[in-house]
Design an enzyme around this catalytic site. Structure first.
Site, PDB file in Angstrom:
ATOM      1  N   LYS A  27      36.378   9.107 -28.064  1.00 16.18           N
ATOM      2  CA  LYS A  27      35.583   7.982 -27.570  1.00 16.18           C
ATOM      3  C   LYS A  27      34.564   7.512 -28.606  1.00 16.18           C
ATOM      4  O   LYS A  27      34.397   6.309 -28.835  1.00 16.18           O
ATOM      5  CB  LYS A  27      34.879   8.361 -26.260  1.00 16.18           C
ATOM      6  CG  LYS A  27      34.153   7.206 -25.587  1.00 16.18           C
ATOM      7  CD  LYS A  27      34.006   7.398 -24.099  1.00 16.18           C
ATOM      8  CE  LYS A  27      33.013   8.485 -23.744  1.00 16.18           C
ATOM      9  NZ  LYS A  27      31.835   7.952 -23.040  1.00 16.18           N
ATOM     10  N   ARG A  32      33.075   3.121 -32.443  1.00 19.55           N
ATOM     11  CA  ARG A  32      32.622   2.753 -33.774  1.00 19.55           C
ATOM     12  C   ARG A  32      33.677   1.954 -34.533  1.00 19.55           C
ATOM     13  O   ARG A  32      33.349   1.066 -35.325  1.00 19.55           O
ATOM     14  CB  ARG A  32      32.215   4.017 -34.536  1.00 19.55           C
ATOM     15  CG  ARG A  32      30.899   4.627 -34.013  1.00 19.55           C
ATOM     16  CD  ARG A  32      30.757   6.089 -34.406  1.00 19.55           C
ATOM     17  NE  ARG A  32      29.440   6.647 -34.067  1.00 19.55           N
ATOM     18  CZ  ARG A  32      29.089   7.063 -32.851  1.00 19.55           C
ATOM     19  NH1 ARG A  32      29.952   6.974 -31.841  1.00 19.55           N
ATOM     20  NH2 ARG A  32      27.877   7.564 -32.630  1.00 19.55           N
ATOM     21  N   ARG A 128      19.234   4.916 -17.077  1.00 10.50           N
ATOM     22  CA  ARG A 128      19.058   5.686 -18.305  1.00 10.50           C
ATOM     23  C   ARG A 128      18.046   4.998 -19.231  1.00 10.50           C
ATOM     24  O   ARG A 128      18.103   3.792 -19.446  1.00 10.50           O
ATOM     25  CB  ARG A 128      20.403   5.856 -19.031  1.00 10.50           C
ATOM     26  CG  ARG A 128      21.400   6.612 -18.201  1.00 10.50           C
ATOM     27  CD  ARG A 128      22.762   6.697 -18.868  1.00 10.50           C
ATOM     28  NE  ARG A 128      22.719   7.482 -20.097  1.00 10.50           N
ATOM     29  CZ  ARG A 128      23.779   7.687 -20.874  1.00 10.50           C
ATOM     30  NH1 ARG A 128      24.935   7.137 -20.558  1.00 10.50           N
ATOM     31  NH2 ARG A 128      23.669   8.432 -21.964  1.00 10.50           N
ATOM     32  N   SER A 173      19.864  13.041 -31.686  1.00  8.76           N
ATOM     33  CA  SER A 173      20.641  12.031 -30.964  1.00  8.76           C
ATOM     34  C   SER A 173      21.469  11.226 -31.943  1.00  8.76           C
ATOM     35  O   SER A 173      20.930  10.459 -32.759  1.00  8.76           O
ATOM     36  CB  SER A 173      19.721  11.090 -30.176  1.00  8.76           C
ATOM     37  OG  SER A 173      20.475  10.005 -29.633  1.00  8.76           O
ATOM     38  N   GLN A 175      23.340   8.808 -31.082  1.00  9.68           N
ATOM     39  CA  GLN A 175      23.279   7.407 -30.681  1.00  9.68           C
ATOM     40  C   GLN A 175      22.082   6.707 -31.313  1.00  9.68           C
ATOM     41  O   GLN A 175      22.200   5.578 -31.815  1.00  9.68           O
ATOM     42  CB  GLN A 175      23.216   7.297 -29.156  1.00  9.68           C
ATOM     43  CG  GLN A 175      24.505   7.704 -28.462  1.00  9.68           C
ATOM     44  CD  GLN A 175      24.409   7.571 -26.949  1.00  9.68           C
ATOM     45  OE1 GLN A 175      23.384   7.163 -26.408  1.00  9.68           O
ATOM     46  NE2 GLN A 175      25.486   7.906 -26.263  1.00  9.68           N
ATOM     47  N   ASP A 321      28.096  16.923 -24.884  1.00 14.13           N
ATOM     48  CA  ASP A 321      28.849  16.370 -23.767  1.00 14.13           C
ATOM     49  C   ASP A 321      29.702  17.418 -23.062  1.00 14.13           C
ATOM     50  O   ASP A 321      30.200  17.166 -21.961  1.00 14.13           O
ATOM     51  CB  ASP A 321      29.753  15.233 -24.248  1.00 14.13           C
ATOM     52  CG  ASP A 321      28.969  13.968 -24.561  1.00 14.13           C
ATOM     53  OD1 ASP A 321      27.911  13.764 -23.943  1.00 14.13           O
ATOM     54  OD2 ASP A 321      29.417  13.196 -25.427  1.00 14.13           O
ATOM     55  N   LYS A 348      21.582  11.814 -19.619  1.00 16.91           N
ATOM     56  CA  LYS A 348      22.948  11.329 -19.763  1.00 16.91           C
ATOM     57  C   LYS A 348      23.272  10.430 -18.566  1.00 16.91           C
ATOM     58  O   LYS A 348      22.377   9.922 -17.880  1.00 16.91           O
ATOM     59  CB  LYS A 348      23.911  12.511 -19.887  1.00 16.91           C
ATOM     60  CG  LYS A 348      23.790  13.254 -21.212  1.00 16.91           C
ATOM     61  CD  LYS A 348      24.334  12.408 -22.349  1.00 16.91           C
ATOM     62  CE  LYS A 348      24.424  13.166 -23.653  1.00 16.91           C
ATOM     63  NZ  LYS A 348      25.054  12.344 -24.707  1.00 16.91           N
ATOM     64  N   ARG A 352      22.483  15.909 -16.020  1.00 12.66           N
ATOM     65  CA  ARG A 352      23.624  16.824 -15.935  1.00 12.66           C
ATOM     66  C   ARG A 352      23.219  18.273 -15.688  1.00 12.66           C
ATOM     67  O   ARG A 352      24.022  19.060 -15.185  1.00 12.66           O
ATOM     68  CB  ARG A 352      24.491  16.697 -17.193  1.00 12.66           C
ATOM     69  CG  ARG A 352      25.272  15.389 -17.208  1.00 12.66           C
ATOM     70  CD  ARG A 352      26.121  15.227 -18.451  1.00 12.66           C
ATOM     71  NE  ARG A 352      26.948  14.026 -18.332  1.00 12.66           N
ATOM     72  CZ  ARG A 352      27.563  13.427 -19.343  1.00 12.66           C
ATOM     73  NH1 ARG A 352      27.446  13.932 -20.571  1.00 12.66           N
ATOM     74  NH2 ARG A 352      28.290  12.349 -19.151  1.00 12.66           N
ATOM     75  N   ARG A 397      31.872  13.051 -16.457  1.00  6.97           N
ATOM     76  CA  ARG A 397      32.002  14.431 -16.917  1.00  6.97           C
ATOM     77  C   ARG A 397      31.678  15.435 -15.811  1.00  6.97           C
ATOM     78  O   ARG A 397      32.262  16.525 -15.767  1.00  6.97           O
ATOM     79  CB  ARG A 397      31.134  14.672 -18.151  1.00  6.97           C
ATOM     80  CG  ARG A 397      31.549  13.788 -19.314  1.00  6.97           C
ATOM     81  CD  ARG A 397      31.165  14.347 -20.655  1.00  6.97           C
ATOM     82  NE  ARG A 397      31.326  13.320 -21.687  1.00  6.97           N
ATOM     83  CZ  ARG A 397      32.473  12.987 -22.251  1.00  6.97           C
ATOM     84  NH1 ARG A 397      33.582  13.604 -21.881  1.00  6.97           N
ATOM     85  NH2 ARG A 397      32.514  12.045 -23.177  1.00  6.97           N
TER      86      ARG A 397
END
Length: 444
Positions: A27, A32, A128, A173, A175, A321, A348, A352, A397
């Site tokens: 993913k 990307r 989020r 992170s 991201q 993840d 997330k 989680r 997830r």
């Protein structure tokens, strides 16, 4: 995007899991490849793209900003880009569905272009926080109007030229790192990101592959702005986060023996394999090779008696993840597992840590919750009592991890809504059935 109608599910595994699995394309790499192809010059061709809802949201957003993106009948994706700096003003809001990766990375791309974009998402994504990307991108000159708490809906007014910055990540992170690097592509000068703890490096690998001037030295990633990217041919390896569910399922269901094909084993993503092997998992790499600059292998996984461990905290960034399904593995190990250093899980698609603690406790596991993880008293291979319906909190997830737990339960563990699974792994349920498990849709 996620259906408004809940789809309750339970999965039993009355026989050992056997067979061969081909997991969806990675993913992170899929996102990307679409983004960089969209700002490259020429036609980028992508094989093995993950066609889940999250990645399709990225494709839709890039089309809205001027890229031409088409899928051939044979599954090859063709992306004709607009060049760095060439993104166009989108006509409407960019709907991100459930995809935090799409949102944070695209905010970075937009931040250094002279356009304004509004980002919206589903209920889970809208809860989020986006402050972690708003802060560095604001320093580069972008302007933001966000919902309370720095959440979606969010409007970003990009600026050109943006101001190159040196930014030290306050938390590990990938991201946030990627958002700043993508913004730096269209900023004059050198943009630097300092990371004290390494995170997944797909952005760095792919940016170099497309021709960006990028260096990494002693935790400092530097990218030269006003770049010109050149279209590439990309083969997306199998997603290790998707393979994780089958690694754990085969490990805990007695008699299981499966092969998972074409799994990406980038060292910044392979933490779960390391953790499971420390617990005694039987995972063998076959036909190790390099595909598109990424290490890949087939994994043979056989049932094994797992033992509880203290999960090394330094593994956290390379399996962030995969923690939910690691918690499931620990539930069936002998002895205590302490898995900490994962406070990132709190922000997330759901919290989680809290959601998995509640779900596993309801199913009969002995769990202690910490701010940054869980302590789990393992059952030594014994099945969970089950017989409950758990909340997935619109988190793909969580739903898949508890589906794996249900395979080793005396009575079904019902997932209240399995529909979000389609965001990352549309064939998950069909794959479970092909391996010998028995998925059952409920209340339909």
């Amino acid at each position: 995007m996620h259906t408004p109608h809940p789809a309750p599910l339970a999965i039993a595994a009355p026989v050992p899991l056997r067979g061969t699995v081909t997991v969806p394309g990675d993913k992170s790499i899929s996102h990307r490849s679409l983004m960089l192809g969209s700002i490259a010059v020429g036609e980028t061709r992508i094989q093995g793209l993950l066609e889940g809802e999250d990645v399709l949201a990225t494709a839709t957003a890039m089309r809205a900003m001027g890229a031409t993106i088409e899928r051939d009948a044979d599954g090859l994706w063709r992306v004709n880009g607009v060049g760095v700096g060439g993104l166009l003003q989108p006509a409407g809001a960019l709907e991100m569905g459930n995809s935090g990766t799409s949102t944070r990375l695209l905010i970075g791309l937009v931040a250094s272009h002279p356009i304004t974009a509004t980002f919206t998402g589903d209920a889970s994504l809208s809860a989020r926080p986006m402050g972690r990307v708003i802060d560095p991108l604001s320093r580069m000159g972008a302007d933001f109007t966000a919902s309370p708490g720095g959440r979606l809906p969010l409007m970003v007014r990009g600026i050109c030229p943006a101001v190159p910055i040196t930014y030290e990540l306050p938390v590990a992170s990938a991201q946030v790192k990627s958002a700043v690097l993508l913004a730096g592509l269209n900023a004059p000068g050198i943009t630097r990101v300092i990371e004290r703890v390494p995170t997944r490096d797909h952005s760095e690998r792919m940016l170099r592959g497309f021709g960006a001037e990028l260096t990494v030295e002693d935790g400092v990633i530097s990218i030269a702005g006003e770049a010109e990217l050149t279209a590439q041919d990309i083969v997306v390896p199998g997603d290790p986060s998707s393979a994780a569910f089958w690694m754990v399922a085969a490990s805990i269901v007695p008699g299981s023996d499966i092969v998972i094909r074409n799994v990406g084993l980038n060292p910044t993503r392979a933490g779960l394999v390391t953790a499971l092997r420390l617990m005694g998992a039987d995972i063998t790499e076959q036909d190790a090779r390099t595909v598109g600059g990424e290490p890949v292998a087939d994994l043979r996984v056989r049932h094994a008696a797992l033992t509880g461990i203290e999960v090394p905290p330094e593994l956290a960034p390379s399996m962030i993840d995969e923690y939910p399904v690691l918690f499931v593995a620990a539930t069936f190990a002998a002895g205590r597992t302490v898995a900490r250093g994962a406070e990132e899980l709190r922000v997330k698609e759901s919290d989680r840590i809290a959601v998995m603690a509640a779900a596993l406790t309801a199913a009969g596991a002995a769990i202690t919750e910490h701010p940054d993880g869980l302590t789990i008293e393992g059952r030594g291979g014994d099945p969970l009592p089950g017989g409950v319906r758990i909340a997935s909190s619109l988190d793909h997830r969580i739903a898949m991890s508890m589906g794996v737990a249900s395979m080793r339960a005396t009575r079904p563990i019902e997932i209240d809504d399995a529909a979000p699974i389609a965001t990352s792994y549309p064939d998950f349920i069909a794959t479970a059935a092909a391996l010998g498990a028995e998925p059952t849709w409920l209340d339909r």
